[in-house]
Design a protein around this motif. Structure first.
Motif, PDB file in Angstrom:
ATOM      1  N   ALA A  64     -10.056   0.947   9.802  1.00  0.00           N
ATOM      2  CA  ALA A  64     -10.664   2.275   9.881  1.00  0.00           C
ATOM      3  C   ALA A  64     -10.950   2.804   8.479  1.00  0.00           C
ATOM      4  CB  ALA A  64      -9.727   3.226  10.618  1.00  0.00           C
ATOM      5  N   ARG A  65     -12.039   3.535   8.341  1.00  0.00           N
ATOM      6  CA  ARG A  65     -12.472   4.003   7.027  1.00  0.00           C
ATOM      7  C   ARG A  65     -11.409   4.841   6.317  1.00  0.00           C
ATOM      8  NH1 ARG A  65     -17.704   7.629   5.987  1.00  0.00           N
ATOM      9  NH2 ARG A  65     -17.300   7.911   3.789  1.00  0.00           N
ATOM     10  N   TYR A  66     -10.686   5.662   7.074  1.00  0.00           N
ATOM     11  CA  TYR A  66      -9.669   6.505   6.436  1.00  0.00           C
ATOM     12  C   TYR A  66      -8.469   5.699   5.934  1.00  0.00           C
ATOM     13  CZ  TYR A  66      -6.713   6.378  10.626  1.00  0.00           C
ATOM     14  OH  TYR A  66      -5.902   5.976  11.659  1.00  0.00           O
ATOM     15  N   LYS A  67      -8.347   4.462   6.366  1.00  0.00           N
ATOM     16  CA  LYS A  67      -7.244   3.614   5.919  1.00  0.00           C
ATOM     17  C   LYS A  67      -7.605   2.758   4.697  1.00  0.00           C
ATOM     18  CE  LYS A  67      -4.915   3.069  10.340  1.00  0.00           C
ATOM     19  NZ  LYS A  67      -4.402   2.111  11.321  1.00  0.00           N
ATOM     20  N   VAL A  68      -8.874   2.732   4.324  1.00  0.00           N
ATOM     21  CA  VAL A  68      -9.307   1.929   3.173  1.00  0.00           C
ATOM     22  C   VAL A  68      -8.694   2.529   1.906  1.00  0.00           C
ATOM     23  CG1 VAL A  68     -11.299   1.226   1.781  1.00  0.00           C
ATOM     24  CG2 VAL A  68     -11.460   1.218   4.280  1.00  0.00           C
ATOM     25  N   PRO A  69      -8.024   1.707   1.100  1.00  0.00           N
ATOM     26  CA  PRO A  69      -7.406   2.232  -0.130  1.00  0.00           C
ATOM     27  C   PRO A  69      -8.448   2.829  -1.068  1.00  0.00           C
ATOM     28  CG  PRO A  69      -6.715  -0.034   0.278  1.00  0.00           C
ATOM     29  CD  PRO A  69      -7.795   0.272   1.250  1.00  0.00           C
ATOM     30  N   LYS A  70      -8.059   3.880  -1.745  1.00  0.00           N
ATOM     31  CA  LYS A  70      -8.951   4.504  -2.727  1.00  0.00           C
ATOM     32  C   LYS A  70      -9.063   3.615  -3.961  1.00  0.00           C
ATOM     33  CE  LYS A  70     -10.484   8.617  -4.689  1.00  0.00           C
ATOM     34  NZ  LYS A  70     -10.836   9.926  -4.251  1.00  0.00           N
ATOM     35  N   ARG A  71      -7.987   2.931  -4.293  1.00  0.00           N
ATOM     36  CA  ARG A  71      -7.955   2.017  -5.432  1.00  0.00           C
ATOM     37  C   ARG A  71      -7.209   0.758  -5.043  1.00  0.00           C
ATOM     38  NH1 ARG A  71      -7.670   3.080 -10.839  1.00  0.00           N
ATOM     39  NH2 ARG A  71      -7.902   0.847 -10.847  1.00  0.00           N
ATOM     40  N   LEU A  73      -4.503   9.610  -9.928  1.00  0.00           N
ATOM     41  CA  LEU A  73      -5.807   9.005  -9.757  1.00  0.00           C
ATOM     42  C   LEU A  73      -6.866   9.880 -10.411  1.00  0.00           C
ATOM     43  CD1 LEU A  73      -5.803   7.797  -6.048  1.00  0.00           C
ATOM     44  CD2 LEU A  73      -5.504   6.437  -8.096  1.00  0.00           C
ATOM     45  N   VAL A  74      -7.755   9.248 -11.141  1.00  0.00           N
ATOM     46  CA  VAL A  74      -8.850   9.967 -11.763  1.00  0.00           C
ATOM     47  C   VAL A  74     -10.064   9.807 -10.841  1.00  0.00           C
ATOM     48  CG1 VAL A  74     -10.333  10.095 -13.793  1.00  0.00           C
ATOM     49  CG2 VAL A  74      -7.933   9.438 -14.031  1.00  0.00           C
ATOM     50  N   PRO A  75     -10.727  10.909 -10.481  1.00  0.00           N
ATOM     51  CA  PRO A  75     -11.881  10.809  -9.592  1.00  0.00           C
ATOM     52  C   PRO A  75     -12.928   9.844 -10.127  1.00  0.00           C
ATOM     53  CG  PRO A  75     -11.320  13.095  -9.958  1.00  0.00           C
ATOM     54  CD  PRO A  75     -10.471  12.273 -10.886  1.00  0.00           C
ATOM     55  N   VAL A  78       0.864  -1.180   0.000  1.00  0.00           N
ATOM     56  CA  VAL A  78       0.000   0.000   0.000  1.00  0.00           C
ATOM     57  C   VAL A  78       0.900   1.229   0.000  1.00  0.00           C
ATOM     58  CG1 VAL A  78      -1.817   1.267   1.211  1.00  0.00           C
ATOM     59  CG2 VAL A  78      -1.798  -1.241   1.257  1.00  0.00           C
ATOM     60  N   VAL A  79       0.662   2.116  -0.958  1.00  0.00           N
ATOM     61  CA  VAL A  79       1.464   3.335  -1.066  1.00  0.00           C
ATOM     62  C   VAL A  79       0.540   4.542  -1.024  1.00  0.00           C
ATOM     63  CG1 VAL A  79       3.350   2.260  -2.345  1.00  0.00           C
ATOM     64  CG2 VAL A  79       1.465   3.251  -3.594  1.00  0.00           C
ATOM     65  N   GLY A  80       1.059   5.624  -0.485  1.00  0.00           N
ATOM     66  CA  GLY A  80       0.318   6.873  -0.468  1.00  0.00           C
ATOM     67  C   GLY A  80       0.567   7.635  -1.748  1.00  0.00           C
ATOM     68  N   VAL A  81      -0.513   8.147  -2.339  1.00  0.00           N
ATOM     69  CA  VAL A  81      -0.403   8.924  -3.569  1.00  0.00           C
ATOM     70  C   VAL A  81      -1.166  10.234  -3.404  1.00  0.00           C
ATOM     71  CG1 VAL A  81      -0.124   6.871  -5.010  1.00  0.00           C
ATOM     72  CG2 VAL A  81      -2.396   7.814  -4.655  1.00  0.00           C
ATOM     73  N   PRO A  82      -0.766  11.275  -4.131  1.00  0.00           N
ATOM     74  CA  PRO A  82      -1.440  12.571  -4.014  1.00  0.00           C
ATOM     75  C   PRO A  82      -2.922  12.486  -4.391  1.00  0.00           C
ATOM     76  CG  PRO A  82       0.604  12.772  -5.241  1.00  0.00           C
ATOM     77  CD  PRO A  82       0.355  11.318  -5.060  1.00  0.00           C
ATOM     78  N   ASP A  83      -3.745  13.256  -3.671  1.00  0.00           N
ATOM     79  CA  ASP A  83      -5.175  13.317  -3.929  1.00  0.00           C
ATOM     80  C   ASP A  83      -5.623  14.762  -3.771  1.00  0.00           C
ATOM     81  OD1 ASP A  83      -7.864  11.744  -4.120  1.00  0.00           O
ATOM     82  OD2 ASP A  83      -8.147  13.117  -2.431  1.00  0.00           O
ATOM     83  N   PRO A  84      -6.405  15.291  -4.723  1.00  0.00           N
ATOM     84  CA  PRO A  84      -6.799  16.696  -4.646  1.00  0.00           C
ATOM     85  C   PRO A  84      -7.688  17.013  -3.447  1.00  0.00           C
ATOM     86  CG  PRO A  84      -7.893  15.602  -6.493  1.00  0.00           C
ATOM     87  CD  PRO A  84      -6.900  14.640  -5.923  1.00  0.00           C
ATOM     88  N   THR A  85      -8.465  16.062  -2.976  1.00  0.00           N
ATOM     89  CA  THR A  85      -9.374  16.299  -1.851  1.00  0.00           C
ATOM     90  C   THR A  85      -8.707  16.059  -0.507  1.00  0.00           C
ATOM     91  OG1 THR A  85     -11.216  15.605  -3.249  1.00  0.00           O
ATOM     92  CG2 THR A  85     -11.622  15.694  -0.869  1.00  0.00           C
ATOM     93  N   TRP A  86      -8.021  14.934  -0.366  1.00  0.00           N
ATOM     94  CA  TRP A  86      -7.477  14.508   0.926  1.00  0.00           C
ATOM     95  C   TRP A  86      -5.969  14.688   1.052  1.00  0.00           C
ATOM     96  CZ3 TRP A  86     -11.407  13.982   4.013  1.00  0.00           C
ATOM     97  CH2 TRP A  86     -12.630  13.574   3.502  1.00  0.00           C
ATOM     98  N   GLU A 127      -3.512  13.079   0.396  1.00  0.00           N
ATOM     99  CA  GLU A 127      -2.894  11.785   0.097  1.00  0.00           C
ATOM    100  C   GLU A 127      -3.886  10.672   0.428  1.00  0.00           C
ATOM    101  OE1 GLU A 127       1.516  10.418   0.661  1.00  0.00           O
ATOM    102  OE2 GLU A 127       0.434   9.949   2.504  1.00  0.00           O
ATOM    103  N   VAL A 128      -3.938   9.673  -0.447  1.00  0.00           N
ATOM    104  CA  VAL A 128      -4.776   8.498  -0.225  1.00  0.00           C
ATOM    105  C   VAL A 128      -3.948   7.252  -0.512  1.00  0.00           C
ATOM    106  CG1 VAL A 128      -6.979   9.618  -0.740  1.00  0.00           C
ATOM    107  CG2 VAL A 128      -5.696   8.525  -2.580  1.00  0.00           C
TER     108      VAL A 128
END
Length: 94
Positions: A49-56, A88-90, A11-19, A21-22
């Motif tokens: 925890a919900r904030y730890k769930v991967p975006k993709r 990441l594309v929304p 699992v890696v952190g990547v830039p996200d416009p809203t948060w 990093e996700v």
């Protein structure tokens, strides 16, 4: 890693416009198993925890390793960009 269909994960952190990093999970499916991204995301909810769930969640046949045999997050991030997953594309999940 506790899902029976997953052999390895990074699992890696990547830039996200809203948060800012996700997380993006890169998984290797266990031999003879099969699982889809939506199924795995549904399985993860409630377990962490919900904030730890991967975006993709993306699936590769193997994870890139350094010369020492370790999974290096920088190599994983570079490979995500090379494969067109980043940025990441929304709403890329249906």
């Amino acid at each position: 890693m506790t899902h029976p269909a997953i052999a390895e994960v990074a699992v890696v952190g990547v830039p996200d416009p809203t948060w800012d990093e996700v997380g993006v999970a890169v998984c290797v499916i266990a031999s003879g198993a099969s699982v889809k991204e939506v199924e795995l995301l549904a399985w993860v909810h409630g377990k962490i925890a919900r904030y730890k769930v991967p975006k993709r969640i993306v699936f590769w046949t193997e994870l890139p390793r350094s010369g020492y045999g370790k999974i290096t997050k920088k190599i994983v991030k570079d490979e995500l960009a090379t494969r067109g997953v980043l940025p990441l594309v929304p709403e890329t999940i249906a």
